[in-house]
Every structure is written in C-alpha cells, then in structure tokens.
Motif scaffolding. Sequence first.
Motif: not given
Length: 112
Positions: A91-92, A61-63, A98-99, A105-107
């Motif tokens: 990551v866990r 995935r990319r924006v 969820y991304l 910045k949250a992503a």
Amino acid sequence: MNIIDQLEQEGMKQDLPEIAIGDLVRVNVKVTEGTRERIQTYEGTVIAKKNGGIRETIVVRRVTFGVGVERTFPIHSPKIESIKVVRHGKVRRAKLYYLKNRTGKAAKLKEN
C-alpha cells in the motif's frame, strides 16, 4: 525515565510481530461469556494504526456475508492472546479508509 514510562514498558507485550498497514492479520481475542472464557479468531486487513507505546491500536476490517465489519484492537491489551501476520499487503497510504467504498476485486490489495 519517569515512573509513567516505566509502568508503560512493563505493560507492553514484547512478542508482537511487525504489523503494517495493509497486512492481513489473524487476531486471537479472549472472549468471556458468563463464567467461561474462549478464544475467538478475527481475520482481516489492517486499515489503520493509531497512537504509539502502550496505547497503540489497530483497526481491522473484513467482509462477512457481504457486510463490512471493522474492529479496533488495542494490541497491548491482556484480552489479545496473539496476533499473526498472514500476508503483507503493498500500500501507499497510512489509512486505507477508501476500502470501505469498494467491493469485490477492487477491495483487494496486492501482496508485497
């Protein structure tokens, strides 16, 4: 080892890096346009891995221009020229779907 397993082993690539969920990867894909063939680079975060063996796929995935784009790549496909891990993310989770709901910045993922 039966015949199907032998055929799968022959079709698998041996020079792949260790790809984990959350990694930032650069995938070079062979794109055919008419009679010409070129290499297209796709860089993004691995948000999912599925299956195993020769059927293994990754979802990257990319924006781009504010729009989230996801592509699924079969990593042992002959259309995939190379895969390079640019950065390892911490990551866990096994799936990072969820991304999709996060922006800015949250992503972002922390570097490992």
